[in-house]
Design a protein around this motif. Sequence first.
Motif, PDB file in Angstrom:
ATOM      1  N   ALA A 166       0.814  -1.215   0.000  1.00  0.00           N
ATOM      2  CA  ALA A 166       0.000   0.000   0.000  1.00  0.00           C
ATOM      3  C   ALA A 166       0.846   1.263   0.000  1.00  0.00           C
ATOM      4  O   ALA A 166       1.816   1.380   0.738  1.00  0.00           O
ATOM      5  CB  ALA A 166      -0.935   0.007   1.206  1.00  0.00           C
ATOM      6  N   GLN A 167       0.437   2.189  -0.843  1.00  0.00           N
ATOM      7  CA  GLN A 167       1.017   3.529  -0.834  1.00  0.00           C
ATOM      8  C   GLN A 167       0.184   4.443   0.046  1.00  0.00           C
ATOM      9  O   GLN A 167       0.687   5.403   0.605  1.00  0.00           O
ATOM     10  CB  GLN A 167       1.077   4.088  -2.254  1.00  0.00           C
ATOM     11  N   GLN A 168      -1.110   4.144   0.124  1.00  0.00           N
ATOM     12  CA  GLN A 168      -2.005   4.939   0.961  1.00  0.00           C
ATOM     13  C   GLN A 168      -3.068   4.026   1.563  1.00  0.00           C
ATOM     14  O   GLN A 168      -3.604   3.152   0.886  1.00  0.00           O
ATOM     15  CB  GLN A 168      -2.680   6.037   0.148  1.00  0.00           C
ATOM     16  N   VAL A 169      -3.348   4.245   2.831  1.00  0.00           N
ATOM     17  CA  VAL A 169      -4.444   3.583   3.521  1.00  0.00           C
ATOM     18  C   VAL A 169      -5.152   4.655   4.324  1.00  0.00           C
ATOM     19  O   VAL A 169      -4.506   5.430   5.035  1.00  0.00           O
ATOM     20  CB  VAL A 169      -3.947   2.464   4.475  1.00  0.00           C
ATOM     21  N   ARG A 170      -6.462   4.711   4.168  1.00  0.00           N
ATOM     22  CA  ARG A 170      -7.215   5.696   4.948  1.00  0.00           C
ATOM     23  C   ARG A 170      -8.602   5.150   5.241  1.00  0.00           C
ATOM     24  O   ARG A 170      -9.112   4.278   4.551  1.00  0.00           O
ATOM     25  CB  ARG A 170      -7.293   7.032   4.223  1.00  0.00           C
ATOM     26  N   LEU A 171      -9.187   5.697   6.297  1.00  0.00           N
ATOM     27  CA  LEU A 171     -10.553   5.334   6.643  1.00  0.00           C
ATOM     28  C   LEU A 171     -11.516   5.876   5.579  1.00  0.00           C
ATOM     29  O   LEU A 171     -11.300   6.968   5.041  1.00  0.00           O
ATOM     30  CB  LEU A 171     -10.951   5.914   8.003  1.00  0.00           C
ATOM     31  N   VAL A 172     -12.554   5.125   5.283  1.00  0.00           N
ATOM     32  CA  VAL A 172     -13.624   5.610   4.412  1.00  0.00           C
ATOM     33  C   VAL A 172     -14.380   6.672   5.202  1.00  0.00           C
ATOM     34  O   VAL A 172     -14.694   6.472   6.388  1.00  0.00           O
ATOM     35  CB  VAL A 172     -14.558   4.457   3.993  1.00  0.00           C
ATOM     36  N   GLU A 173     -14.642   7.789   4.561  1.00  0.00           N
ATOM     37  CA  GLU A 173     -15.340   8.891   5.213  1.00  0.00           C
ATOM     38  C   GLU A 173     -16.756   9.015   4.659  1.00  0.00           C
ATOM     39  O   GLU A 173     -17.050   8.524   3.561  1.00  0.00           O
ATOM     40  CB  GLU A 173     -14.564  10.189   4.986  1.00  0.00           C
ATOM     41  N   ASP A 174     -17.624   9.686   5.396  1.00  0.00           N
ATOM     42  CA  ASP A 174     -18.994   9.885   4.939  1.00  0.00           C
ATOM     43  C   ASP A 174     -19.031  10.562   3.566  1.00  0.00           C
ATOM     44  O   ASP A 174     -19.872  10.234   2.741  1.00  0.00           O
ATOM     45  CB  ASP A 174     -19.787  10.734   5.943  1.00  0.00           C
ATOM     46  N   SER A 175     -18.082  11.454   3.324  1.00  0.00           N
ATOM     47  CA  SER A 175     -18.067  12.173   2.039  1.00  0.00           C
ATOM     48  C   SER A 175     -17.712  11.260   0.872  1.00  0.00           C
ATOM     49  O   SER A 175     -17.915  11.620  -0.278  1.00  0.00           O
ATOM     50  CB  SER A 175     -17.088  13.348   2.109  1.00  0.00           C
TER      51      SER A 175
END
Length: 178
Positions: A166-175
């Motif tokens: 992974a280059q990026q991992v982030r939480l899914v946001e409401d937006s």
Amino acid sequence: MRRLPLLLLVLVATLARAELPETDWLDLLPPEDRQALEDMPEISHDTPEADGNFAAKGGLKQGQDMPPVMYSSHTVAALNGKRLRLGGYPVPLETDAKGRSTLFFLVPYPGACIHVPPPPPNQIVLVRYPKGIRLDDIYNPLWVSGALKVEKVSNDLADAAYALDAQQVRLVEDSDMP
């Protein structure tokens, strides 16, 4: 003449923030596996694990009495090396000294480590993320971006047919939701 470099800088900055296109989990299945899953009969969830009794290792490993597609490690060769973004749920494996997850399985539905049946290996992706991410709740979905590899991985918990550095991992946001 000065406007061209400024426009170029804006374009580069915009592209740097742009995310990779989303890949659907079903795209990780070869056509024959996809059809076999669609044609599969109802599976019983009446097992000790369904009641929360986990006496044995291998919470994501398949039992021996499932239809063959549930053990499938068949992959889609065209995805090998493809940069993509996949949404899913983490099953933590390793953390760093700061408590951030650096190695985890990504699965298509929440609670895959406790639900029966677990996904087949070609629906489990091993994610390597040395930067790490704090996972306070495994029921919070993630976006994982990077190059997917066709790579068979097996450990005490699960078998996976894909891996992703992974280059990026982030939480899914409401937006992120339509």
